[in-house]
Design a protein around this motif. Structure first.
Motif, mmCIF file in Angstrom:
data_model
loop_
_atom_site.group_PDB
_atom_site.id
_atom_site.type_symbol
_atom_site.label_atom_id
_atom_site.label_comp_id
_atom_site.label_asym_id
_atom_site.label_seq_id
_atom_site.Cartn_x
_atom_site.Cartn_y
_atom_site.Cartn_z
ATOM 1 N N PHE A 138 -39.516 3.225 -29.349
ATOM 2 C CA PHE A 138 -38.682 2.950 -30.521
ATOM 3 C C PHE A 138 -37.217 3.258 -30.223
ATOM 4 O O PHE A 138 -36.318 2.541 -30.685
ATOM 5 C CB PHE A 138 -39.164 3.777 -31.715
ATOM 6 N N ILE A 139 -36.974 4.312 -29.441
ATOM 7 C CA ILE A 139 -35.604 4.624 -29.023
ATOM 8 C C ILE A 139 -35.033 3.470 -28.199
ATOM 9 O O ILE A 139 -33.880 3.072 -28.373
ATOM 10 C CB ILE A 139 -35.574 5.934 -28.214
ATOM 11 N N GLU A 140 -35.862 2.917 -27.316
ATOM 12 C CA GLU A 140 -35.431 1.770 -26.512
ATOM 13 C C GLU A 140 -35.086 0.584 -27.405
ATOM 14 O O GLU A 140 -34.076 -0.108 -27.172
ATOM 15 C CB GLU A 140 -36.534 1.391 -25.525
ATOM 16 N N CYS B 17 -39.023 9.602 -17.963
ATOM 17 C CA CYS B 17 -39.423 9.090 -19.275
ATOM 18 C C CYS B 17 -38.243 9.039 -20.243
ATOM 19 O O CYS B 17 -38.236 8.214 -21.161
ATOM 20 C CB CYS B 17 -40.533 9.971 -19.867
ATOM 21 N N LEU B 18 -37.265 9.907 -20.061
ATOM 22 C CA LEU B 18 -36.090 9.908 -20.927
ATOM 23 C C LEU B 18 -35.050 8.897 -20.463
ATOM 24 O O LEU B 18 -34.305 8.334 -21.277
ATOM 25 C CB LEU B 18 -35.471 11.312 -20.962
ATOM 26 N N SER C 98 -51.334 12.553 -29.508
ATOM 27 C CA SER C 98 -49.970 13.017 -29.281
ATOM 28 C C SER C 98 -49.283 12.220 -28.172
ATOM 29 O O SER C 98 -48.091 11.917 -28.261
ATOM 30 C CB SER C 98 -49.964 14.511 -28.934
ATOM 31 N N LYS C 99 -50.022 11.865 -27.131
ATOM 32 C CA LYS C 99 -49.448 11.063 -26.054
ATOM 33 C C LYS C 99 -49.098 9.658 -26.558
ATOM 34 O O LYS C 99 -48.068 9.090 -26.181
ATOM 35 C CB LYS C 99 -50.409 10.995 -24.863
ATOM 36 N N TRP C 100 -49.957 9.106 -27.393
ATOM 37 C CA TRP C 100 -49.696 7.781 -27.957
ATOM 38 C C TRP C 100 -48.441 7.799 -28.827
ATOM 39 O O TRP C 100 -47.599 6.903 -28.749
ATOM 40 C CB TRP C 100 -50.909 7.330 -28.767
ATOM 41 N N ILE C 101 -48.292 8.832 -29.654
ATOM 42 C CA ILE C 101 -47.148 8.929 -30.564
ATOM 43 C C ILE C 101 -45.846 9.101 -29.791
ATOM 44 O O ILE C 101 -44.834 8.456 -30.098
ATOM 45 C CB ILE C 101 -47.349 10.099 -31.552
ATOM 46 N N VAL C 102 -45.848 9.955 -28.772
ATOM 47 C CA VAL C 102 -44.630 10.177 -27.983
ATOM 48 C C VAL C 102 -44.236 8.897 -27.249
ATOM 49 O O VAL C 102 -43.048 8.563 -27.154
ATOM 50 C CB VAL C 102 -44.826 11.339 -26.999
ATOM 51 N N THR C 103 -45.221 8.155 -26.745
ATOM 52 C CA THR C 103 -44.922 6.871 -26.104
ATOM 53 C C THR C 103 -44.256 5.922 -27.094
ATOM 54 O O THR C 103 -43.258 5.263 -26.763
ATOM 55 C CB THR C 103 -46.209 6.222 -25.557
ATOM 56 N N MET D 256 -43.156 -4.289 -22.748
ATOM 57 C CA MET D 256 -44.499 -4.091 -22.211
ATOM 58 C C MET D 256 -44.456 -3.382 -20.857
ATOM 59 O O MET D 256 -45.294 -2.519 -20.568
ATOM 60 C CB MET D 256 -45.220 -5.436 -22.094
ATOM 61 N N LEU D 257 -43.480 -3.710 -20.041
ATOM 62 C CA LEU D 257 -43.346 -3.031 -18.756
ATOM 63 C C LEU D 257 -42.939 -1.570 -18.964
ATOM 64 O O LEU D 257 -43.398 -0.675 -18.241
ATOM 65 C CB LEU D 257 -42.308 -3.750 -17.891
ATOM 66 N N SER D 258 -42.099 -1.306 -19.956
ATOM 67 C CA SER D 258 -41.727 0.073 -20.279
ATOM 68 C C SER D 258 -42.941 0.871 -20.726
ATOM 69 O O SER D 258 -43.120 2.031 -20.324
ATOM 70 C CB SER D 258 -40.658 0.084 -21.383
ATOM 71 N N VAL D 259 -43.779 0.261 -21.554
ATOM 72 C CA VAL D 259 -45.015 0.928 -21.999
ATOM 73 C C VAL D 259 -45.894 1.269 -20.809
ATOM 74 O O VAL D 259 -46.453 2.375 -20.711
ATOM 75 C CB VAL D 259 -45.777 0.025 -22.990
ATOM 76 N N THR D 260 -46.035 0.329 -19.882
ATOM 77 C CA THR D 260 -46.863 0.540 -18.699
ATOM 78 C C THR D 260 -46.405 1.763 -17.916
ATOM 79 O O THR D 260 -47.221 2.615 -17.524
ATOM 80 C CB THR D 260 -46.822 -0.704 -17.791
ATOM 81 N N LEU D 261 -45.110 1.869 -17.687
ATOM 82 C CA LEU D 261 -44.582 2.972 -16.892
ATOM 83 C C LEU D 261 -44.613 4.288 -17.660
ATOM 84 O O LEU D 261 -44.959 5.336 -17.100
ATOM 85 C CB LEU D 261 -43.146 2.654 -16.458
ATOM 86 N N LEU D 262 -44.274 4.259 -18.947
ATOM 87 C CA LEU D 262 -44.251 5.486 -19.743
ATOM 88 C C LEU D 262 -45.637 6.109 -19.862
ATOM 89 O O LEU D 262 -45.805 7.319 -19.649
ATOM 90 C CB LEU D 262 -43.690 5.199 -21.138
ATOM 91 N N THR D 263 -46.633 5.319 -20.214
ATOM 92 C CA THR D 263 -47.984 5.861 -20.374
ATOM 93 C C THR D 263 -48.518 6.397 -19.058
ATOM 94 O O THR D 263 -49.200 7.434 -19.028
ATOM 95 C CB THR D 263 -48.940 4.781 -20.914
ATOM 96 N N SER D 264 -48.209 5.730 -17.964
ATOM 97 C CA SER D 264 -48.695 6.177 -16.663
ATOM 98 C C SER D 264 -48.064 7.502 -16.256
ATOM 99 O O SER D 264 -48.752 8.425 -15.814
ATOM 100 C CB SER D 264 -48.411 5.106 -15.610
ATOM 101 N N VAL D 265 -46.754 7.608 -16.397
ATOM 102 C CA VAL D 265 -46.059 8.841 -16.007
ATOM 103 C C VAL D 265 -46.482 10.004 -16.894
ATOM 104 O O VAL D 265 -46.664 11.139 -16.415
ATOM 105 C CB VAL D 265 -44.531 8.633 -16.067
ATOM 106 N N MET D 266 -46.671 9.759 -18.185
ATOM 107 C CA MET D 266 -47.053 10.834 -19.092
ATOM 108 C C MET D 266 -48.451 11.367 -18.805
ATOM 109 O O MET D 266 -48.726 12.555 -18.987
ATOM 110 C CB MET D 266 -46.965 10.343 -20.545
ATOM 111 N N ALA D 267 -49.347 10.503 -18.358
ATOM 112 C CA ALA D 267 -50.717 10.943 -18.062
ATOM 113 C C ALA D 267 -50.863 11.489 -16.649
ATOM 114 O O ALA D 267 -51.800 12.235 -16.366
ATOM 115 C CB ALA D 267 -51.685 9.781 -18.264
#
Length: 233
Positions: free
Chosen positions: A108-110, A16-17, A98-103, A62-73
């Protein structure tokens, strides 16, 4: 809430980082290569770079969101601790939030890396003044517009233990957005997947899609929190 955010950040896997950095570098590399091979001799010259970014920016985020949310959950799904997590003395909806905010923070860093990288590449390769307004606005507007998609993917990743469903839906939505946004049927433009590609300053009426992404994102987030709060884990 701050403690939950700190906990979520500490639980983040290395992937995720690394993903925001890798995605930003890959996007900038693709944009540079595509411009050099196809648009270097075009009448638009260096400024054709902005139109090249328009094609790939929304898909990358959008692809980054897909992978980030999946890995975090996936951590909670793999260890089957959702029921225990929901018994700690905090509001259940805050766990979801909290999961939504961290995603969003990782995304935003990206976006910041994409902006910084674009400026650096422009200074290195072009002699024309950098169009800072577009360089900054295009990624930031896309970030705001993609929040509706973040809400959708957060809900899918948390509600379904089989992450192939969430990843498949996210990947399909990311690819479909490129075609839906260019559809001749205006009604399709109101789907949340089309907001990011329609939010670029290069097309007229882009501001309404930025606000649509923000508004629909908040509504879908509230709906996801409500459903998570009522779900019997």
């Amino acid at each position: 809430m701050i403690r939950l955010l700190r906990t979520e950040w500490m639980k983040l896997r290395t992937f995720c980082l690394v993903l925001p950095v890798a995605a930003a570098v890959l996007l900038l590399g693709v944009i540079s290569a595509f411009w050099y091979m196809n648009f270097r001799e075009s009448p638009g010259g260096a400024y054709a770079t902005m139109s090249v970014m328009y094609f790939f920016l929304s898909f990358t985020l959008m692809l980054s969101v897909t992978l980030l949310t999946s890995v975090m959950a996936s951590a909670e799904h793999e260890t089957k601790v959702w029921n225990r997590l929901c018994t700690i003395p905090v509001a259940k909806m805050n766990i979801y939030l909290s999961k939504w905010i961290v995603t969003c923070l990782l995304l935003f860093i990206e976006v910041l890396l994409i902006i910084a990288g674009t400026i650096v590449l422009w200074k290195l390769f072009f002699h024309e003044p950098a169009p800072l307004e577009i360089i900054v606005k295009q990624p930031l507007y896309c970030f705001c517009a993609v929040l509706a998609f973040v809400s959708i993917q957060t809900w899918l990743s948390i509600m379904f233990a089989n992450q192939s469903m969430a990843i498949g839906a996210g990947a399909a939505g990311s690819m479909a957005s490129l075609f839906l946004a260019r559809s001749t049927f205006p009604v399709l433009h109101y789907m949340p997947w089309t907001y990011p590609p329609l939010s670029t300053p290069l097309i007229p009426g882009h501001v309404r899609w930025v606000f649509a992404g923000l508004a629909v994102g908040v509504v879908l987030l509230a709906a996801g929190c409500w459903h998570f709060n009522r779900k019997d884990w």
